[in-house]
Enzyme design. Structure first.
Site, mmCIF file in Angstrom:
data_model
loop_
_atom_site.group_PDB
_atom_site.id
_atom_site.type_symbol
_atom_site.label_atom_id
_atom_site.label_comp_id
_atom_site.label_asym_id
_atom_site.label_seq_id
_atom_site.Cartn_x
_atom_site.Cartn_y
_atom_site.Cartn_z
ATOM 1 N N GLU A 139 -7.805 -33.305 26.372
ATOM 2 C CA GLU A 139 -8.525 -33.484 26.879
ATOM 3 C C GLU A 139 -8.814 -31.578 27.853
ATOM 4 O O GLU A 139 -9.634 -32.311 28.232
ATOM 5 C CB GLU A 139 -7.463 -34.202 28.466
ATOM 6 N N HIS B 230 -11.905 -30.647 26.699
ATOM 7 C CA HIS B 230 -13.197 -31.463 27.608
ATOM 8 C C HIS B 230 -13.482 -30.501 28.839
ATOM 9 O O HIS B 230 -14.271 -30.608 29.682
ATOM 10 C CB HIS B 230 -12.814 -32.701 27.890
ATOM 11 N N HIS C 39 -14.640 -27.482 28.824
ATOM 12 C CA HIS C 39 -16.169 -27.632 28.331
ATOM 13 C C HIS C 39 -17.116 -27.652 29.999
ATOM 14 O O HIS C 39 -17.670 -27.041 30.102
ATOM 15 C CB HIS C 39 -16.143 -28.490 27.041
HETATM 16 ZN ZN LIG Z 1 -12.374 -37.218 24.229
#
Ligand SMILES: [Zn+2]
Length: 599
Positions: free
Chosen positions: A392, A395, A398
């Protein structure tokens, strides 16, 4: 842990809760925001009929459209995450409902935008872009929209299709009803000797059980249920694939695959290369199946022996603070800047760590363009939870890099690139753990864990992708997907992927009929390509060092400012070539080699 022992949210220390109040220090502003978005979208209608008038007007419309969505998204994310904190609170349920209604209203008010823009002559739009420097930020968006133009029909045809869309999703709804409401799977006797109703939710737990009879019983019960509905499910899936094929023809695509890949401008070779490369490495999967058979000590390897871990799950008790340190060590190859931001993020309140009564289960990374990239966890001190945090966090970082570098228009990620950022992190962590772990049993566990990630993400999803392709091609050739055709085609693929050690049990042929993702044509291949890209990137970062790392960080900053395959080139992987999939396969092969040595 039973619900009674679970803490209430207010019993959890603030330092382990996310700081969402930063989104609305004064919650009464939320109502104002939603109301303002609705009224601004009403005013937005004044652009109707004027988009082609001048570059100024087009720029003004694009800017206002983004501003409305950005504000509404902020309100939506806040309401959704407040609800996830404790689903029993009526207030946040009501805010969610209100926001969904507002989004539908806003979308309807602005729905003229795309069709009208596409009716403006292309040369005129290019002229606008060249004369108005501020429009250049929208250049990629406008060009991407224009690319769809040849697949957009006349206004009256589009209107008919829009009305028909209410019924074209029926096959998926029928499947969901059967699968989630009407089908039952009987009961099994679990490891404690208790009779338990078999559900989709506990099925995988039973598949991982070391009690082989339990696995067999759960497997048989599950597939018996699908076998009974074989003809109904086949007919339903047949019409689902037909819908894809007919829609692609109506919109003048060469094939249903071309239609599905068009949005992201993904070359067809990406899909075909994936299948071709995976085929080449199937002998390695077959070798892994032999190892499995040996390690489990069974005379006949069956499909219900595939998910059970070869090594007992280690009992580790890892505090959240320790998990953060493990993450920092594992992700060190991403550089000091990255790690510093991860630590700052945690300190600023990105993460909601522990479970509490009413909290949404599972884990996710979520946020608005102008909020922190929040993470919801249900941390229980296991090693698996450490992998979840690292995933996570991939993500969220990102999102962090993208939102600090891109305008709102390109501030999100496509599915094709999103799982790359999370999987690079997971793969760096497992490589770090494998490189430093001395305990032999723990090493076996980690190797098996990593190999299983490859098997279930890369090989399984590619097998699904191949099945979907064959089914669509059969319809495109004028054939019919009968129960017999579907069962036989699936069974052949299963034999090919699992190899000679796997014994046919007469049941796995029905597996195609229980995969919900098949009702979203040509979607799952992205799990396999994303996993390959991530594996190739993490290898590059570890072997090439700072240059590869800097390129990867540039990729994280790129959001959706170009097509996914182009964006991944920034990180040094070309998904249109077979290389990244080959690199990932080589990693898989070396893991199986090592497991073979130590088992
Ligand atoms: Zn994912």
């Amino acid at each position: 842990m039973s619900d009674k022992n679970l803490k209430q949210r207010d019993q959890i220390p603030q330092e382990y809760k996310w700081n969402i109040s930063a989104m609305y220090p004064d919650e009464s502003k939320w109502e104002d925001d939603v109301a303002q978005c609705i009224s601004r979208s009403e005013n937005f209608k004044s652009f109707s009929g004027r988009l082609g008038d001048s570059s100024d007007i087009l720029l003004e419309a694009l800017t206002e459209r983004d501003a409305i969505w950005q504000k509404l998204e902020h309100a939506f994310v806040y309401a959704a995450m407040k609800k996830d904190e404790d689903n029993r609170v009526d207030k946040y349920q009501a805010m969610n409902d209100k926001c969904s209604a507002a989004m539908a209203k806003v979308a309807a008010a602005m729905s003229f935008f795309t069709p009208e823009l596409l009716s403006v002559p292309e040369e005129k739009i290019f002229k606008f872009i060249s004369e108005e420097p501020d429009l250049s930020a929208y250049e990629f968006l406008l060009k991407a929209m224009l690319r769809e133009k040849k697949h957009v029909l006349t206004a009256s045809e589009e209107n008919i299709l829009a009305q028909m869309s209410e019924v074209t999703g029926a096959t998926n709804d029928v499947f969901k009803m059967l699968n989630n409401a009407d089908m039952t799977f009987g009961s099994v006797i679990d490891e404690d000797g208790d009779e338990v109703t078999l559900t989709h939710g506990n099925y995988i737990t039973f598949m991982e059980s070391h009690d082989r009879n339990l696995r067999k019983k759960a497997f048989t019960n599950m597939y018996e249920a699908y076998k009974k509905l074989n003809n109904t499910l086949a007919t339903n899936y047949n019409y689902n694939v037909k819908t894809d094929v007919v829609s692609s023809r109506i919109r003048k695509y060469d094939s249903s695959l071309a239609a599905a890949l068009n949005g992201g401008n993904i070359p067809l070779s990406v899909y075909h290369n994936l299948i071709k490369e995976v085929h080449e490495y199937l002998p390695v999967v077959h070798r892994y199946m032999s190892l499995r058979k040996k390690a489990l000590g069974v005379d006949h390897l069956k499909m219900y022996d595939v998910y059970v871990p070869l090594v007992e799950t280690p009992k580790k008790n890892i505090s959240f603070e320790e998990a953060v340190e493990i993450m920092a060590e594992g992700l060190a190859p991403l550089g000091e800047e990255y790690i510093k931001q991860v630590r700052n993020g945690i300190k600023d309140g990105w993460i909601d760590v522990y479970e509490n009564q009413g909290k949404t289960s599972g884990a996710y990374s979520f946020g608005a363009y102008d909020s922190m990239p929040y993470i919801l966890l249900n941390y229980t001190n296991t090693l698996k939870d450490v992998f979840t945090i690292v995933h996570e966090m991939g993500h969220s970082m990102h999102s962090y890099y993208t939102r600090n570098s891109q305008p709102y228009t390109y501030g999100d990620h496509s599915i094709f690139t999103a799982e790359v950022a999370s999987t690079v992190n997971e793969s760096l962590l497992i490589k770090h753990l494998l490189a430093t772990e001395k305990d032999e049993n723990m090493r076996k566990y980690l190797l098996n864990y990593y190999i299983e990630e490859f098997r279930t993400t890369l090989f399984r999803q590619t097998m699904f992708a191949e099945f979907e392709l064959l089914a669509h091609e059969e319809i495109e050739k004028g054939g019919v997907l009968t129960a017999g055709w579907l069962n036989d085609t699936y069974n052949k693929l299963n034999d090919m992927y699992f190899g000679p050690e796997m014994e046919d049990d007469g049941y796995i042929r029905y597996e195609w009929s229980r995969i919900p993702h098949f009702y979203r044509g040509f979607y799952v291949y992205q799990y396999a390509t994303g996993y390959s890209a991530a594996t190739a990137i993490s290898e590059k970062i570890l072997s090439e060092g700072s240059k590869a790392r800097d390129n990867y960080i540039e990729f994280l900053k790129s959001g959706s400012s170009n097509y996914p395959v182009e964006l991944l080139k920034i990180a040094g992987v070309d998904m249109a070539s077979p290389k990244p999939v080959k690199m990932a396969m080589e990693t898989f092969k070396s893991l199986v080699d090592e497991l073979e040595k130590i088992l």
